[in-house]
Motif scaffolding. Structure first.
Motif, PDB file in Angstrom:
ATOM      1  N   PRO A   8       0.983  -1.144   0.055  1.00  0.00           N
ATOM      2  CA  PRO A   8      -0.115   0.012  -0.026  1.00  0.00           C
ATOM      3  C   PRO A   8       1.102   1.394  -0.081  1.00  0.00           C
ATOM      4  N   ILE A   9       0.467   2.164  -1.404  1.00  0.00           N
ATOM      5  CA  ILE A   9       1.365   3.450  -1.016  1.00  0.00           C
ATOM      6  C   ILE A   9       0.850   4.658   0.135  1.00  0.00           C
ATOM      7  N   LYS A  10       1.417   5.178   0.759  1.00  0.00           N
ATOM      8  CA  LYS A  10       1.273   5.619   1.857  1.00  0.00           C
ATOM      9  C   LYS A  10       0.213   6.919   1.425  1.00  0.00           C
ATOM     10  N   ASP A  11      -0.346   7.686   1.202  1.00  0.00           N
ATOM     11  CA  ASP A  11      -1.033   8.419   0.600  1.00  0.00           C
ATOM     12  C   ASP A  11      -0.655   9.646   2.468  1.00  0.00           C
ATOM     13  N   GLU A  12       0.097  10.824   1.717  1.00  0.00           N
ATOM     14  CA  GLU A  12       0.508  12.157   2.342  1.00  0.00           C
ATOM     15  C   GLU A  12      -1.115  12.678   2.397  1.00  0.00           C
ATOM     16  N   HIS A  13      -1.897  12.728   2.013  1.00  0.00           N
ATOM     17  CA  HIS A  13      -3.156  13.844   2.121  1.00  0.00           C
ATOM     18  C   HIS A  13      -4.071  13.483   2.877  1.00  0.00           C
ATOM     19  N   GLU A  14      -3.520  11.712   3.553  1.00  0.00           N
ATOM     20  CA  GLU A  14      -5.102  10.991   4.432  1.00  0.00           C
ATOM     21  C   GLU A  14      -5.212  11.420   6.002  1.00  0.00           C
ATOM     22  N   SER A  15      -3.966  12.479   6.335  1.00  0.00           N
ATOM     23  CA  SER A  15      -4.921  13.369   7.068  1.00  0.00           C
ATOM     24  C   SER A  15      -4.967  15.033   7.064  1.00  0.00           C
ATOM     25  N   PRO A  16      -5.860  15.529   7.209  1.00  0.00           N
ATOM     26  CA  PRO A  16      -6.532  16.355   7.355  1.00  0.00           C
ATOM     27  C   PRO A  16      -5.339  17.788   7.663  1.00  0.00           C
ATOM     28  N   MET A  17      -5.042  18.797   6.610  1.00  0.00           N
ATOM     29  CA  MET A  17      -3.774  19.643   6.718  1.00  0.00           C
ATOM     30  C   MET A  17      -3.541  20.374   8.027  1.00  0.00           C
ATOM     31  N   TRP A  18      -5.290  20.531   8.645  1.00  0.00           N
ATOM     32  CA  TRP A  18      -5.013  21.371  10.269  1.00  0.00           C
ATOM     33  C   TRP A  18      -4.546  20.121  11.536  1.00  0.00           C
ATOM     34  N   LYS A  19      -4.542  18.714  10.591  1.00  0.00           N
ATOM     35  CA  LYS A  19      -4.311  18.355  11.998  1.00  0.00           C
ATOM     36  C   LYS A  19      -2.385  18.186  11.627  1.00  0.00           C
ATOM     37  N   LYS A  20      -1.943  18.695  10.481  1.00  0.00           N
ATOM     38  CA  LYS A  20      -0.111  18.668  10.868  1.00  0.00           C
ATOM     39  C   LYS A  20       0.235  20.589  11.347  1.00  0.00           C
ATOM     40  N   SER A  21      -1.040  21.070  11.156  1.00  0.00           N
ATOM     41  CA  SER A  21      -0.804  22.685  12.448  1.00  0.00           C
ATOM     42  C   SER A  21       0.348  22.620  13.440  1.00  0.00           C
ATOM     43  N   THR A  22       1.064  23.399  13.626  1.00  0.00           N
ATOM     44  CA  THR A  22       1.832  23.934  14.685  1.00  0.00           C
ATOM     45  C   THR A  22       0.817  25.133  15.368  1.00  0.00           C
ATOM     46  N   VAL A  23       0.505  23.642  16.952  1.00  0.00           N
ATOM     47  CA  VAL A  23      -0.399  24.625  18.093  1.00  0.00           C
ATOM     48  C   VAL A  23      -0.155  25.194  18.991  1.00  0.00           C
ATOM     49  N   VAL A  24       0.524  26.718  19.201  1.00  0.00           N
ATOM     50  CA  VAL A  24       0.900  27.235  20.799  1.00  0.00           C
ATOM     51  C   VAL A  24      -0.966  27.104  21.836  1.00  0.00           C
ATOM     52  N   PHE A  25      -0.810  26.841  22.884  1.00  0.00           N
ATOM     53  CA  PHE A  25      -1.938  26.596  23.536  1.00  0.00           C
ATOM     54  C   PHE A  25      -1.166  27.917  24.359  1.00  0.00           C
ATOM     55  N   VAL A  26      -2.636  28.664  24.772  1.00  0.00           N
ATOM     56  CA  VAL A  26      -2.581  30.257  25.677  1.00  0.00           C
ATOM     57  C   VAL A  26      -3.317  30.521  27.001  1.00  0.00           C
ATOM     58  N   LEU A  27      -2.166  29.772  28.053  1.00  0.00           N
ATOM     59  CA  LEU A  27      -2.732  30.047  29.394  1.00  0.00           C
ATOM     60  C   LEU A  27      -2.410  30.863  30.556  1.00  0.00           C
ATOM     61  N   GLY A  28      -3.424  30.722  31.972  1.00  0.00           N
ATOM     62  CA  GLY A  28      -3.387  31.816  32.482  1.00  0.00           C
ATOM     63  C   GLY A  28      -4.311  32.435  33.034  1.00  0.00           C
ATOM     64  N   GLY A  29      -4.638  33.386  34.669  1.00  0.00           N
ATOM     65  CA  GLY A  29      -6.025  33.066  34.692  1.00  0.00           C
ATOM     66  C   GLY A  29      -6.880  33.809  34.066  1.00  0.00           C
ATOM     67  N   PRO A  30      -7.970  34.382  34.555  1.00  0.00           N
ATOM     68  CA  PRO A  30      -8.910  35.264  33.913  1.00  0.00           C
ATOM     69  C   PRO A  30      -8.320  36.737  33.765  1.00  0.00           C
ATOM     70  N   GLY A  31      -8.586  36.998  33.115  1.00  0.00           N
ATOM     71  CA  GLY A  31      -8.154  38.492  32.654  1.00  0.00           C
ATOM     72  C   GLY A  31      -6.414  39.034  32.797  1.00  0.00           C
ATOM     73  N   SER A  32      -5.135  37.620  32.067  1.00  0.00           N
ATOM     74  CA  SER A  32      -4.274  38.064  32.478  1.00  0.00           C
ATOM     75  C   SER A  32      -4.202  38.441  31.047  1.00  0.00           C
ATOM     76  N   GLY A  33      -4.425  38.884  30.375  1.00  0.00           N
ATOM     77  CA  GLY A  33      -3.972  39.500  29.367  1.00  0.00           C
ATOM     78  C   GLY A  33      -4.361  38.593  28.462  1.00  0.00           C
ATOM     79  N   LYS A  34      -4.377  37.221  27.851  1.00  0.00           N
ATOM     80  CA  LYS A  34      -4.265  36.180  27.197  1.00  0.00           C
ATOM     81  C   LYS A  34      -5.310  36.834  25.594  1.00  0.00           C
ATOM     82  N   GLY A  35      -6.349  36.948  25.621  1.00  0.00           N
ATOM     83  CA  GLY A  35      -6.818  37.977  24.020  1.00  0.00           C
ATOM     84  C   GLY A  35      -5.766  39.214  23.973  1.00  0.00           C
ATOM     85  N   THR A  36      -5.314  39.948  23.898  1.00  0.00           N
ATOM     86  CA  THR A  36      -4.698  40.938  24.369  1.00  0.00           C
ATOM     87  C   THR A  36      -3.584  40.074  23.537  1.00  0.00           C
ATOM     88  N   GLN A  37      -2.696  39.424  24.843  1.00  0.00           N
ATOM     89  CA  GLN A  37      -1.109  39.566  23.231  1.00  0.00           C
ATOM     90  C   GLN A  37      -2.098  38.362  22.504  1.00  0.00           C
TER      91      GLN A  37
END
Ligand code: ATP
Ligand SMILES: Nc1ccn([C@@H]2O[C@H](COP(=O)(O)O)[C@@H](O)[C@H]2O)c(=O)n1
Ligand code: MG
Length: 205
Positions: A8-37
């Protein structure tokens, strides 16, 4: 070497693009400036920002079947079942088309983390953590004036308790994996961003 016809030839596209994304999680207390930054980061780097809280509030406005339940949980400062939040995040990422995402206010607890990582098979590149004392968080939220139903002193106390009990252990988990990037968020916004932008410099402008 030739590939045998029955291999079987591995299908390079079998996983959707977004599943190969770079993800940064942003945490902090309520009002710590997550949205602002996060707003600052997207101005300088090619990241797309999704706030889990914003997606949940949009879901309430859309009058979906879960709207009333989400609203009552937000007013109580409680964490919405992960299945709902993760589904909203995946949909937003899939529809967006970028491959670099800042995911703000997520994972809020162990269940959020496990459901996301198991379904997306994505581990975050790193986790931004905005560190700020409770009194300053309270001051910022009480001055925010965005009409949020959870920006009142009673709900703020509940949100802070949930943050300490459910979200801080997530920060510790990522710290143990060497992925936590703790930022002093009690400083003026411009100074906080000076520290934040150093973390993104390797991702290109
Ligand atoms: N470094 C800062 N110094 C003072 N005020 C700030 C700073 N960063 C953000 N603020 C203000 O504090 C309030 C909360 O900021 P923001 O909405 O970015 O926080 P958040 O972490 O996204 O909060 P939440 O978890 O409630 O969504 C806003 O009114 C914002 O303008
Ligand atoms: N992963 C999440 C994120 C948020 N919530 C709920 O939304 C409220 C507001 O979140 P903000 O990040 O915008 O402050 C939060 O207090 C939770 O009720 C959630 O359930 N799960
Ligand atoms: Mg926010």
């Amino acid at each position: 070497m030739e590939t045998p016809v029955d291999t079987p030839i591995k299908d390079e596209h079998e996983s959707p693009m977004w599943k190969k994304s770079t993800v940064v999680f942003v945490l902090g207390g309520p009002g710590s400036g997550k949205g602002t930054q996060c707003a600052n980061v997207v101005k300088h780097f090619r990241f797309t920002h999704f706030s889990a809280g914003d997606l949940l509030r949009a879901e309430i406005r859309s009058r979906s079947e879960f709207g009333a339940m989400i609203q009552s949980m937000i007013v109580e400062g409680r964490i919405v079942p992960s299945e709902i939040t993760v589904k909203l995040l995946f949909k937003a990422m899939e529809e967006n088309g970028n491959d670099k995402f800042l995911i703000d206010g997520f994972p809020r607890n162990e269940e959020n983390r496990i459901v996301f990582e198991n379904l997306a098979k994505i581990e975050p590149a790193f986790v931004l953590f905005f560190d700020c004392p409770e009194e300053e968080l309270e001051r910022r939220i009480m001055n925010r004036n965005q009409g949020r139903e959870d920006d009142n002193i009673e709900t703020i106390k509940k949100r802070f308790k949930v943050f300490v009990e459910s979200t801080l252990p997530i920060a510790s988990y990522y710290e143990s994996k060497g992925k936590l990037r703790k930022i002093n968020a009690a400083k003026p916004s411009e100074e906080v961003f000076d520290a934040v932008k150093d973390l993104f410099s390797s991702y290109g402008t």
